[in-house]
Design an enzyme around this catalytic site. Structure first.
Site, PDB file in Angstrom:
ATOM      1  N   GLN A 125       0.805  -1.228   0.000  1.00  0.00           N
ATOM      2  CA  GLN A 125       0.000   0.000   0.000  1.00  0.00           C
ATOM      3  C   GLN A 125       0.837   1.277   0.000  1.00  0.00           C
ATOM      4  O   GLN A 125       0.480   2.248  -0.659  1.00  0.00           O
ATOM      5  CB  GLN A 125      -0.960  -0.014   1.182  1.00  0.00           C
ATOM      6  CG  GLN A 125      -2.233  -0.776   0.842  1.00  0.00           C
ATOM      7  CD  GLN A 125      -3.209  -0.874   1.994  1.00  0.00           C
ATOM      8  OE1 GLN A 125      -3.034  -0.218   3.009  1.00  0.00           O
ATOM      9  NE2 GLN A 125      -4.209  -1.703   1.831  1.00  0.00           N
ATOM     10  N   ASP A 128       1.932   2.111  -3.561  1.00  0.00           N
ATOM     11  CA  ASP A 128       0.924   1.908  -4.596  1.00  0.00           C
ATOM     12  C   ASP A 128       0.626   3.203  -5.366  1.00  0.00           C
ATOM     13  O   ASP A 128      -0.230   3.996  -4.972  1.00  0.00           O
ATOM     14  CB  ASP A 128      -0.333   1.361  -3.912  1.00  0.00           C
ATOM     15  CG  ASP A 128      -1.380   0.918  -4.901  1.00  0.00           C
ATOM     16  OD1 ASP A 128      -1.218   1.210  -6.110  1.00  0.00           O
ATOM     17  OD2 ASP A 128      -2.355   0.280  -4.489  1.00  0.00           O
ATOM     18  N   SER A 131      -3.028   3.832  -6.520  1.00  0.00           N
ATOM     19  CA  SER A 131      -3.934   4.416  -5.527  1.00  0.00           C
ATOM     20  C   SER A 131      -3.658   5.902  -5.329  1.00  0.00           C
ATOM     21  O   SER A 131      -4.586   6.706  -5.295  1.00  0.00           O
ATOM     22  CB  SER A 131      -3.782   3.706  -4.181  1.00  0.00           C
ATOM     23  OG  SER A 131      -4.356   2.443  -4.251  1.00  0.00           O
ATOM     24  N   TYR A 226     -10.578  -7.034  -7.716  1.00  0.00           N
ATOM     25  CA  TYR A 226     -10.871  -6.247  -8.908  1.00  0.00           C
ATOM     26  C   TYR A 226     -12.175  -6.704  -9.546  1.00  0.00           C
ATOM     27  O   TYR A 226     -12.656  -7.820  -9.304  1.00  0.00           O
ATOM     28  CB  TYR A 226      -9.764  -6.413  -9.947  1.00  0.00           C
ATOM     29  CG  TYR A 226      -8.535  -5.619  -9.636  1.00  0.00           C
ATOM     30  CD1 TYR A 226      -8.563  -4.231  -9.653  1.00  0.00           C
ATOM     31  CD2 TYR A 226      -7.336  -6.244  -9.340  1.00  0.00           C
ATOM     32  CE1 TYR A 226      -7.421  -3.493  -9.383  1.00  0.00           C
ATOM     33  CE2 TYR A 226      -6.193  -5.516  -9.070  1.00  0.00           C
ATOM     34  CZ  TYR A 226      -6.246  -4.137  -9.096  1.00  0.00           C
ATOM     35  OH  TYR A 226      -5.122  -3.415  -8.842  1.00  0.00           O
TER      36      TYR A 226
HETATM   37  P1  NAD Z   1      -9.887   0.138 -10.851  1.00  0.00           P
HETATM   38  O1  NAD Z   1      -9.264   1.444 -11.226  1.00  0.00           O
HETATM   39  O2  NAD Z   1      -9.365  -1.100 -11.477  1.00  0.00           O
HETATM   40  O3  NAD Z   1     -11.476   0.218 -11.185  1.00  0.00           O
HETATM   41  C1  NAD Z   1     -12.273   1.258 -10.660  1.00  0.00           C
HETATM   42  C2  NAD Z   1     -13.619   0.723 -10.264  1.00  0.00           C
HETATM   43  O4  NAD Z   1     -14.370   0.383 -11.420  1.00  0.00           O
HETATM   44  C3  NAD Z   1     -13.557  -0.544  -9.415  1.00  0.00           C
HETATM   45  O5  NAD Z   1     -14.182  -0.321  -8.168  1.00  0.00           O
HETATM   46  C4  NAD Z   1     -14.320  -1.565 -10.253  1.00  0.00           C
HETATM   47  O6  NAD Z   1     -15.080  -2.488  -9.463  1.00  0.00           O
HETATM   48  C5  NAD Z   1     -15.230  -0.677 -11.074  1.00  0.00           C
HETATM   49  N1  NAD Z   1     -15.824  -1.309 -12.255  1.00  0.00           N
HETATM   50  C6  NAD Z   1     -15.255  -2.166 -13.136  1.00  0.00           C
HETATM   51  N2  NAD Z   1     -16.153  -2.570 -14.059  1.00  0.00           N
HETATM   52  C7  NAD Z   1     -17.313  -1.924 -13.778  1.00  0.00           C
HETATM   53  C8  NAD Z   1     -18.600  -1.906 -14.380  1.00  0.00           C
HETATM   54  N3  NAD Z   1     -18.891  -2.646 -15.443  1.00  0.00           N
HETATM   55  N4  NAD Z   1     -19.543  -1.126 -13.820  1.00  0.00           N
HETATM   56  C9  NAD Z   1     -19.269  -0.392 -12.717  1.00  0.00           C
HETATM   57  N5  NAD Z   1     -18.084  -0.349 -12.115  1.00  0.00           N
HETATM   58  C10 NAD Z   1     -17.107  -1.118 -12.622  1.00  0.00           C
HETATM   59  O7  NAD Z   1      -9.946  -0.045  -9.282  1.00  0.00           O
HETATM   60  P2  NAD Z   1      -8.950   0.464  -8.153  1.00  0.00           P
HETATM   61  O8  NAD Z   1      -9.362   1.815  -7.698  1.00  0.00           O
HETATM   62  O9  NAD Z   1      -7.556   0.331  -8.632  1.00  0.00           O
HETATM   63  O10 NAD Z   1      -9.271  -0.568  -6.973  1.00  0.00           O
HETATM   64  C11 NAD Z   1      -9.778  -1.862  -7.240  1.00  0.00           C
HETATM   65  C12 NAD Z   1      -9.621  -2.801  -6.056  1.00  0.00           C
HETATM   66  O11 NAD Z   1      -8.296  -2.866  -5.579  1.00  0.00           O
HETATM   67  C13 NAD Z   1     -10.457  -2.413  -4.851  1.00  0.00           C
HETATM   68  O12 NAD Z   1     -10.985  -3.593  -4.279  1.00  0.00           O
HETATM   69  C14 NAD Z   1      -9.501  -1.825  -3.894  1.00  0.00           C
HETATM   70  O13 NAD Z   1      -9.922  -1.940  -2.553  1.00  0.00           O
HETATM   71  C15 NAD Z   1      -8.295  -2.677  -4.173  1.00  0.00           C
HETATM   72  N6  NAD Z   1      -7.079  -1.966  -3.793  1.00  0.00           N
HETATM   73  C16 NAD Z   1      -6.117  -2.618  -3.056  1.00  0.00           C
HETATM   74  C17 NAD Z   1      -4.971  -1.924  -2.674  1.00  0.00           C
HETATM   75  C18 NAD Z   1      -3.897  -2.557  -1.856  1.00  0.00           C
HETATM   76  O14 NAD Z   1      -4.185  -3.360  -1.005  1.00  0.00           O
HETATM   77  N7  NAD Z   1      -2.611  -2.221  -2.083  1.00  0.00           N
HETATM   78  C19 NAD Z   1      -4.790  -0.611  -3.021  1.00  0.00           C
HETATM   79  C20 NAD Z   1      -5.791   0.005  -3.780  1.00  0.00           C
HETATM   80  C21 NAD Z   1      -6.919  -0.700  -4.177  1.00  0.00           C
END
Ligand code: NAD
Length: 374
Positions: A125, A128, A131, A226
């Site tokens: 994190q 990242d 993020s 994801y």
């Molecule tokens: P992302 O940029 O890949 O996607 C953005 C959002 O779009 C996501 O919430 C996804 O569910 C949504 N999405 C995809 N298809 C869709 C659709 N057809 N209709 C509506 N929404 C849709 O996502 P992100 O911001 O990079 O984060 C994704 C995941 O990763 C989350 O679960 C987040 O908690 C996790 N995450 C983990 C860490 C970590 O532990 N290092 C850090 C950041 C995020």
């Protein structure tokens, strides 16, 4: 071991390490050489880098003296020519998509790391960049929407009457979407949020948004949190739900993405045509095809009185804090490789070092990248 920091080409205004980040490295007994003007567009002068303990040189000199080259954007053709065999390189070059660039870096014998493929575990994190940059993008998207709207975001009771608050629809509740929700709420808008991952419902309501539910979404535990592609049947119901809410909204912020794939198409042309005159759509997914059918990457268009802004590069518009966050992520990543005495070693048993390494010893070593290239 010497680290070399490169200057980015406009329109990129961020720099991978601000002087304060360089100071952390020099404090760890790491020598740093900086390309002249590297921090210029993020308001950091060559003199400030020198005060942080770095020396300032031309691009050629940085390539000649550094063992580990750092920047944000992929290397351009001139930089590719300057790489030396055995040099390390860190940037964000989307190796799952840029196969020919990966092959060029590989052929030069460079050990390359791309921070966008860092495994997203809890230990990762602090490094990242997806993020931290999504935080900037979500915030800036809302300010841009507010700036382009012909109405207020908040509700006002004035002697000239009551102003009703703007309605904002956010598509995708990942890091950018949640930041867009928080920022819209701070500005006083009424916010609705849609995501295929129903797991985010609590976060959305906790931040003061209303979660739009569409039943029957496909969830894949193996996708590591994801989203995955959805069935045709679900897509039809989803399109109808989004249509019904979008036509009542003043601003739509599109943030939905599926890693390694085209962004999901969520706002159809007919939906845009049924939206309010003067409404604004900000599409953060523009570079991967856009969530809106009419989006053009890096362009602003007006379609039947609805303004559509396709911009996936908002972090470049907020270079000070975006560079500060990026640099902090880079430092945390480098701490996996450098000791406090400046000694360097690559620990291939570390899942973060291994998981973000793309090429080493003239080989593509990352399994995900290898499978895409093959
Ligand atoms: P992302 O940029 O890949 O996607 C953005 C959002 O779009 C996501 O919430 C996804 O569910 C949504 N999405 C995809 N298809 C869709 C659709 N057809 N209709 C509506 N929404 C849709 O996502 P992100 O911001 O990079 O984060 C994704 C995941 O990763 C989350 O679960 C987040 O908690 C996790 N995450 C983990 C860490 C970590 O532990 N290092 C850090 C950041 C995020």
């Amino acid at each position: 071991m010497t680290i070399g920091l490169l200057k980015e080409e406009l329109p990129e205004r961020r720099v991978a390490l601000l002087p304060e980040a360089v100071k952390t490295l020099t404090g760890m007994n790491v020598k740093v050489v900086v390309e002249s003007g590297a921090g210029m567009n993020a308001f950091a002068s060559d003199a400030e880098y020198e005060s942080a303990g770095a020396s300032v040189h031309s691009k050629e000199e940085v390539f000649g003296s550094a063992d580990f080259i750092i920047k944000i954007q992929p290397p351009d053709s001139r930089e590719l020519e300057l790489f030396r065999h055995g040099q390390c390189f860190l940037a964000v070059f989307n190796p799952l998509v840029n196969a020919s660039l990966v092959q060029e870096i590989c052929a030069r014998g460079v050990t390359s790391f791309s921070l966008d493929i860092l495994p997203r575990t809890s230990r990762a994190q602090a490094m990242d960049i997806l993020s931290s940059m999504a935080t900037v993008a979500g915030y800036k998207a809302v300010l841009t929407a507010a700036n382009n709207l012909s109405k207020f975001f908040p509700m006002f009771m004035t002697a000239a009457g009551t102003v009703i608050p703007a309605k904002v629809l956010i598509l995708g509740a990942g890091v950018a979407g949640l930041q867009a929700l928080a920022t819209s709420r701070k500005l006083g808008a009424v916010v609705e949020v849609f995501d295929v991952r129903t797991a985010v419902k609590e976060e959305v309501t906790g931040l003061g948004g209303k979660f739009i539910e569409v039943e029957g979404a496909t969830d894949d535990k193996a996708a590591g949190g994801y989203a995955v592609e959805q069935t045709e049947e679900f897509r039809k119901r989803q399109a109808q739900a989004i249509h019904d809410h979008a036509i009542k909204s003043d601003a739509v912020i599109c943030t939905a993405q599926i890693p390694g794939k085209r962004a999901p198409l969520l706002l159809r042309k007919e939906t845009v045509e049924a939206m309010k005159a003067g409404a604004v759509i900000i599409d953060l997914a523009a570079s991967t095809g856009g969530n809106c059918e009419l989006t053009r990457d890096n362009e602003t268009i007006i379609h039947k009185q609805v303004k559509i802004i396709g911009n996936s590069a908002f972090p470049a518009d907020m270079p000070s804090d975006a560079s500060k966050m990026f640099g902090k992520n880079v430092i945390n990543f480098l701490k996996l490789m450098f000791t406090n005495k400046g000694e360097f070693s690559l620990n291939w048993n570390d899942d973060l070092v291994k998981g973000s390494c793309v090429t080493h010893n003239k080989e593509v070593v990352n399994e995900r990248v290898k499978s895409v290239i093959n």
